[in-house]
Enzyme design. Structure first.
Site, PDB file in Angstrom:
ATOM      1  N   SER A 107       0.868  -1.172   0.000  1.00  0.00           N
ATOM      2  CA  SER A 107       0.000   0.000   0.000  1.00  0.00           C
ATOM      3  C   SER A 107       0.905   1.222   0.000  1.00  0.00           C
ATOM      4  CB  SER A 107      -0.930  -0.005   1.208  1.00  0.00           C
ATOM      5  OG  SER A 107      -1.997   0.900   0.971  1.00  0.00           O
ATOM      6  N   GLU A 108       0.606   2.164  -0.884  1.00  0.00           N
ATOM      7  CA  GLU A 108       1.575   3.229  -1.176  1.00  0.00           C
ATOM      8  C   GLU A 108       1.771   4.211  -0.032  1.00  0.00           C
ATOM      9  OE1 GLU A 108      -1.256   2.657  -2.798  1.00  0.00           O
ATOM     10  OE2 GLU A 108      -2.299   4.517  -3.317  1.00  0.00           O
ATOM     11  N   ASN A 109       0.941   4.133   1.002  1.00  0.00           N
ATOM     12  CA  ASN A 109       1.197   5.000   2.153  1.00  0.00           C
ATOM     13  C   ASN A 109       2.345   4.477   3.016  1.00  0.00           C
ATOM     14  OD1 ASN A 109      -0.757   2.936   2.755  1.00  0.00           O
ATOM     15  ND2 ASN A 109      -1.020   3.872   4.764  1.00  0.00           N
TER      16      ASN A 109
END
Lengths: 218, 233, 233, 218
Positions: free
Chosen positions: A46-48
């Site tokens: 997840s890009e966070n």
């Protein structure tokens, strides 16, 4: 029968191969994780800033400091790692993520995608989508074939502001599995009981039909 | 050892003024500098430019500064979940520059490490690239994006020591590390402020050289935006 | 979890061939992939281009590959402490490209994170910038330097797990993290190879996604170049 | 009396201010750490990836994994941190390091420095020196005023390949403290007992003498 959102996710899950690192967008793509075969090894990014996402936490065990890009509370699996936004997009830009699955408002027959803005109406922002579509080699769009007004979302040219150009490789909708080729949308599979003609009707861009089009195997 | 500890949030924010540009860490409401934002509301500084991935929600995070009309311009990648934001943007009260999330991260890092600009493929062929220089490398097109310039960076960490060394927790790490040292002054608020020597030098995420002031936040609400859970079997 | 563990160094080096470009971590003899280098000597692969900050000493580190005439070209920042190196360079047997240490680090990172090139002030006005594009940003001059392209990156870490996650120790970290994922295949040798779940996700220096193969090194000599000590009072 | 290397280091130590992060090069600069006042807070950075360096380890406590840029075994002080080469040069390039002290073979009157190569004779490489001189705002050169053959190392123009251009701000030699101005080398202080004339003789570049030049206070 047109597919449910769960069934779209189920069909896309078959595109997920052993050893893949996968980034799932918000909406239908998030559901894909539920249908990936148990006997293959896959890790979700997840890009966070997390790799190795697991299922939602049990009630009472949610942690405000551990969320996914949809801001949902999540858990991590053994082997997970946390990292900053720069390294996270380094994974994406550096092509270390093998598969990106995301939603779209429109896709054009040359692979352009629009999913971040409706001028004058909706401006939420692109988040990580522009980075993802600009770098991923393997992008699958998960969406309904038509919008709420019944208009096709598979167009000759996108009418909305683009998220990325010539990047979408495959589209799975409630009606069909489509490959984006340099000649247009190539129909690979039909949803069970859905006719080629009804897919043609629902597709605005060039639809290439090459011989018999099999039904999807969910 | 060079001490960075200050006792209060008001001491930490000395020098903050109208018209300044701030970087604020956090993704959604996760890992945001809550105590700093509350103090900025109290101080009432206005005409701010804020660089932050999101704009908070109506009644928390940067949403509080928006409610208070303290922000002139937002540079963000995603601003949903905020009605007041949308109203101010559509009415023209608020200037908004939306940029890709990875570009945001790398423009912060560029400022942190002294790179003047970077080339990224993100946004090429879209309105984000309009008016920007583009260039081909190895057959692929890239957009030139410049390092940010900011007066203050406000970050939130989990543990810190008096030398300004920081450790973040989980996905509350996000943009916080790349904003440290990316502005003229970096202020870190931490949940635990430990004496020097308490942290393993090998496990520090951000060395104190990137931080000018550090303080222990009085209270962390850590609000959850999307509480998603599953039932026990 | 995607498994990266291989059992032996020879399995880890499958696919290594003559004429390839390798990145090798380490600063001086600190944090170098010792077991990999020994195996490369055994394999006898030739005509190599090696990107590594230093070139080892005569009888250790990359010096072993030099003795064996396996290297055609070195890209390094500092190559002192190595007589055989100097001999080969002056005789023209060895092609040497010397670049600033920070440029070396950033060209590795650029490859790792998919940036095609970076602008750095290092080397402007010197022979390092000759033939390279230069450019002014904010009144200061910068040199355009391109991301490296390599076939293998060989790194050495302290602890790793079967998913390829890595933790480095002390200054043995150096170039190792920035080389992970900067080549087509990254091979990590570690002192301790642990089952998945042994490492705290918060303390991982390099996530396993950047590593294709990981193995436990058979032996680490960890030679010291300059043993400097002080007497007890 | 011309200064010893230790005395050069001692004089430079007076330039180190409270709150400074300092990078020390190999040779004379390394000695500066021994003379910094006890009542100020200073941290030493070494570009191979450590901040908060302490003294050499006690015999038997040296650790091959903990060295400085000179490849010497070191210790760390409380508050220290380790990091990778990219972040280390980020500290340098991002101007977070307040003072850089390094040696030189030649310095020119416009602040150019040469210290990494003697064509045909010595090619060890620049290491981190080019990054340091290209970014540091505050650079002090520590060197002998003349080389082994008695030739001045303070020149009108450097004869050796440059490490950086117009970057040196101050020079401390065995004979003098010199500021690099846009008009040339300005003589600030003399070594105890060393005459202005003898400094003039040992300086090849333009030497600016403005009034009485005081003796150094070590």
């Amino acid at each position: 029968m047109s597919l449910s959102k769960e069934q779209i996710a189920q069909r896309i899950a078959k595109e997920v191969k052993d050893g893949y690192y996968v980034n799932l967008g918000i909406g239908i793509p998030t559901l894909v994780a539920n249908y990936v075969r148990d006997d293959i090894s896959v890790e979700f990014q997840s890009e966070n800033g997390v790799l190795g996402m697991g299922p939602f936490p049990f009630e009472g065990e949610e942690d405000a400091d551990i969320i996914n890009a949809g801001k949902q509370t999540i858990t991590t699996l053994p082997g997970a790692s946390f990292f900053d936004s720069s390294l996270s997009f380094g994974m994406i830009r550096g092509k270390h993520v093998d598969l990106t699955i995301l939603g779209a408002m429109e896709v054009s027959e040359n692979g352009d995608i629009a999913n971040w803005k409706i001028p004058g109406k909706m401006v939420k922002g692109m988040g990580g989508a522009m980075d993802l579509v600009a770098s991923a080699e393997n992008i699958i769009v998960a969406m309904m074939h038509t919008n709420k007004r019944g208009d096709s979302k598979l167009l000759k040219r996108c009418s909305l502001p683009l998220t990325g150009v010539q990047c979408v490789k495959k589209i799975v909708t409630n009606l069909a599995v489509i490959e984006v080729t340099n000649k247009g949308f190539k129909l690979l599979e039909r949803a069970p009981g859905v006719s080629v003609d009804s897919i043609k009707d629902a597709t605005d861009g060039t639809l290439i039909i090459d011989g018999d089009v099999p039904e999807m195997n969910l | 050892m060079i001490k960075k500890k200050v006792s209060t949030v008001s001491e930490a924010l000395l020098g903050v003024d109208n018209g300044m540009t701030f970087m604020l860490g956090g993704f959604g409401l996760c890992g945001i500098p809550e105590n700093t934002i509350s103090e900025l509301v109290k101080l009432g500084v206005k005409d701010l430019t804020c660089i932050s991935n999101n704009a908070g929600v109506d009644d928390f995070g940067l949403g509080l500064l928006l409610q208070n009309h303290q922000i002139n311009k937002m540079i963000s990648s995603y601003v949903g979940e905020n009605d007041e934001f949308e109203r101010q943007m559509l009415s023209g009260e608020l200037d908004v520059e939306l940029i890709p999330q990875g570009t945001l991260a790398e423009r912060c890092r560029a400022a942190q490490v002294g790179l003047p600009a970077i080339y990224t493929p993100a946004g090429f062929g879209t309105e984000v690239a309009e008016g920007k220089e583009t260039r081909e490398f190895d057959g692929k097109m890239y957009v030139l994006e410049h390092a940010f310039k900011a007066d203050f960076a406000f970050v939130k960490a989990w543990k810190g020591d008096e030398a300004g060394n920081l450790i973040f927790k989980g996905t509350a790490r996000n943009f916080n590390p790349v904003m440290c040292g990316a502005a003229k002054i970096t202020v870190a608020e931490v949940e635990e402020l430990l004496p020097v020597g308490s942290l393993d030098p090998n496990q520090i995420h951000i060395p104190g050289i990137f931080v000018q002031r550090i303080f222990k936040g009085e209270k962390f609400e850590k609000r959850i935006e999307q509480r998603t859970v599953r039932k026990r079997d």
